[in-house]
Design an enzyme around this catalytic site. Sequence first.
Site, PDB file in Angstrom:
ATOM      1  N   GLU A 236      -2.016  -5.358  -3.609  1.00  0.00           N
ATOM      2  CA  GLU A 236      -1.040  -4.602  -2.819  1.00  0.00           C
ATOM      3  C   GLU A 236       0.081  -5.506  -2.323  1.00  0.00           C
ATOM      4  O   GLU A 236       1.258  -5.115  -2.311  1.00  0.00           O
ATOM      5  CB  GLU A 236      -1.738  -3.928  -1.639  1.00  0.00           C
ATOM      6  CG  GLU A 236      -2.659  -2.791  -2.055  1.00  0.00           C
ATOM      7  CD  GLU A 236      -3.484  -2.241  -0.925  1.00  0.00           C
ATOM      8  OE1 GLU A 236      -4.021  -1.130  -1.070  1.00  0.00           O
ATOM      9  OE2 GLU A 236      -3.592  -2.918   0.131  1.00  0.00           O
TER      10      GLU A 236
ATOM     11  N   ASP B 266       0.832  -1.199   0.000  1.00  0.00           N
ATOM     12  CA  ASP B 266       0.000   0.000   0.000  1.00  0.00           C
ATOM     13  C   ASP B 266       0.869   1.252   0.000  1.00  0.00           C
ATOM     14  O   ASP B 266       0.571   2.231  -0.688  1.00  0.00           O
ATOM     15  CB  ASP B 266      -0.914  -0.026   1.226  1.00  0.00           C
ATOM     16  CG  ASP B 266      -1.762   1.222   1.343  1.00  0.00           C
ATOM     17  OD1 ASP B 266      -2.578   1.464   0.439  1.00  0.00           O
ATOM     18  OD2 ASP B 266      -1.610   1.954   2.337  1.00  0.00           O
TER      19      ASP B 266
END
Length: 217
Positions: free
Chosen positions: A111, A39
């Site tokens: 992610e 992320d």
Amino acid sequence: MTRLGHEFSRPELLLRALTHSSIATPNRPDNQRLEFLGDRVLGLTMAEALFAADKSASEGQLAPRFNALVRKESCADVARQIDLGSVLKLGRSEMLTGGRRKEALLGDAMEAVIAAVYLDAGFEVARDLILRLWGDRIDHVEEDARDAKTALQEWAQARGIRPPKYVIISREGPDHAPIFTIEAQLDTGEKARATAGAKRQAEQAAAKALLDRLSVD
């Protein structure tokens, strides 16, 4: 995983990125820590790309563009683009409840894969991968910078209508994998429904469906 366009020198990183908590064991860790790192790698890449792409944009203009590119729905969309769901390592319960198609699960896995590439080959390779996979989404981000709920609320306010309401029509499935059907409603009577595996996603989808209907009418 050839669809990524990256050959891992440490394939165990990719395996971990694809391993959901529903099948994890002490000897087979899940992808949650990688998701956390990925992320941040994604965020830095997009912030850098947006900063360079529009040198006159203010922070107020850049922030919604950034949010549109890094939100879970965008990550899940990219995951579907490379058919990431088909190679995820899931427990039986997740497989039975459609885990390979779940928005949040796909977004998290995307992610985690970014983090795996970053750890395997460094930031520049991970950045190039992200820019390639996100592709035209970056160029067209202005069209998607506002989420559907915000856009619908602004539509209503511009016409002197009270903000839309979001009503839960049904909640089905087990507690660990609920399915929500939400109806977006305006005081003027217009409404639209949508179904998703998370309440927020169902609300966004219902808002988009109602916006689409309003634009046609």
